[in-house]
Design a protein around this motif. Structure first.
Motif, short mmCIF file in Angstrom:
data_model
loop_
_atom_site.label_atom_id
_atom_site.label_comp_id
_atom_site.label_asym_id
_atom_site.label_seq_id
_atom_site.Cartn_x
_atom_site.Cartn_y
_atom_site.Cartn_z
N PRO A 172 0.81 -1.22 -0.05
CA PRO A 172 -0.18 0.10 0.05
C PRO A 172 0.80 1.26 0.05
O PRO A 172 0.69 2.18 -0.76
N GLU A 176 0.90 3.92 -3.07
CA GLU A 176 0.48 5.27 -2.95
C GLU A 176 1.81 6.55 -3.23
O GLU A 176 1.22 7.23 -4.12
N MET A 209 -6.59 -1.92 -5.26
CA MET A 209 -6.06 -0.60 -4.79
C MET A 209 -5.34 0.36 -5.88
O MET A 209 -5.53 1.51 -5.91
N ILE A 257 -7.55 0.14 1.20
CA ILE A 257 -6.28 0.09 2.13
C ILE A 257 -6.44 -0.46 3.73
O ILE A 257 -5.69 -1.52 3.91
N TRP A 260 -7.22 -4.14 3.30
CA TRP A 260 -5.98 -5.09 2.75
C TRP A 260 -5.18 -5.14 3.78
O TRP A 260 -4.44 -6.38 3.95
N ARG A 261 -4.91 -4.23 4.65
CA ARG A 261 -3.93 -4.26 5.87
C ARG A 261 -4.68 -5.10 7.15
O ARG A 261 -3.91 -5.25 8.09
N VAL A 290 -2.59 4.16 5.26
CA VAL A 290 -1.30 3.30 4.86
C VAL A 290 -0.43 2.92 6.16
O VAL A 290 0.19 1.95 6.40
#
Length: 302
Positions: A172, A176, A209, A257, A260-261, A290
């Motif tokens: 991520p 970014e 993403m 984000i 996904w984390r 992030v």
């Protein structure tokens, strides 16, 4: 079977040949001489009779110390057939061009990198008739470029970072930073890099993403890959207007984000993000997402 990821991993060096020598010098710390000129060569190594053989990318580097052939192979997994084909490539190329060949392997897998780095030796114990020592670029040595300023200083290296680390937890932050850095180069080159990365991202969440990030870059909508994103966007209501579409895409990116984390997203946070139409605010939330450890950290200090 050769797929888009395999092609993108080595074609980036055709797009920016100088990136390969920078990778040798700065990533692998190999004292490769600075080239005066680099040219792409025909990758077909087929002889008149035998079976077809092709390298992935072949570059000729002219340096003050001599001429070198840079043989780039994209490798997805261990393949013992390479024990025979890689030495063949190097011997054939030396015989054809009469200059020194250098084998570079690029991979997204740490296990494959360890396998590829092992020297290939022919001969008997205590005496090697032939030794091939590949140089390997992979997730264990290509730097993680998660800082926007660092990405802007060397966009092709940042692209290589995204391509090799696209499966990891730092993806991520890398994506970014790269998305912002792409705005600083010419749109045509950026569009090529966008497609390379899209081809290399095997993780569905990382790929989504990346596409969410790209919807915020207007030049991207002129690229052929954008048609696929637009089709997906139509199903999500992005055709209600470009500005509204950008806000919706950016809001989805923030939530993607976090998800996904592995960070839980309460309904209150989801509603606040999804109803926001301020692109600057959404961009700030995306940057916080992030590094956040809790969804509520998006709104810290507000």
């Amino acid at each position: 079977m050769v797929g888009p990821s395999h092609e993108a991993l080595h074609r980036i060096f055709q797009k920016d040949p100088a990136l390969l020598t920078r990778a040798l010098q700065k990533v692998l710390h190999v004292p490769f001489p600075e080239p005066r000129e680099i040219a792409a060569l025909n990758v077909d190594l087929t002889e008149i009779e035998p079976v077809e053989r092709r390298v992935d990318t072949l570059l000729r580097a002219e340096t003050d110390e001599g001429t070198y052939l840079l043989v780039v192979e994209s490798q997805g997994k261990a393949d013992d057939r390479k024990r025979g084909s890689w030495p063949y490539y190097l011997s054939y190329l030396y015989e054809k061009y009469r200059c020194e060949p250098v084998l570079i392997v690029i991979t997204q897998s740490s296990a494959t990198a360890k396998w590829a780095a092992r020297p290939i030796r022919f001969g008997f114990t205590g005496w090697d008739s032939l030794t091939v020592r590949p140089l390997v670029l992979g997730p264990d040595n290509v730097p993680v470029i998660a800082d926007e300023r660092q990405a802007e200083r060397d966009v092709p290296l940042a692209v290589l970072s995204a391509m090799t680390h696209g499966r990891g937890p730092q993806a991520p932050a890398i994506l970014e930073s790269l998305a912002s850095a792409l705005r600083t180069i010419d749109p045509d080159s950026a569009a090529v890099f966008v497609q390379f990365i899209d081809s290399c991202l095997a993780d569905p969440q990382a790929k989504q993403m990346w596409r969410d990030l790209m919807t915020a870059i207007q030049y991207f909508w002129r690229h052929p890959l954008a048609e696929q994103v637009r089709e997906e966007g139509r199903e999500q209501g992005l055709e209600q207007g470009l500005e509204q579409g950008k806000a919706e895409a950016k809001a989805e990116m923030v939530l993607h984000i976090l998800e996904w984390r592995g960070i839980p997203v309460p309904d209150t946070v989801r509603r606040r993000v999804e109803t926001c139409t301020d692109l600057d605010q959404l961009e700030a939330w995306a940057q916080r997402a992030v590094h956040a450890t809790d969804a509520a950290e998006l709104f810290a200090g507000e």
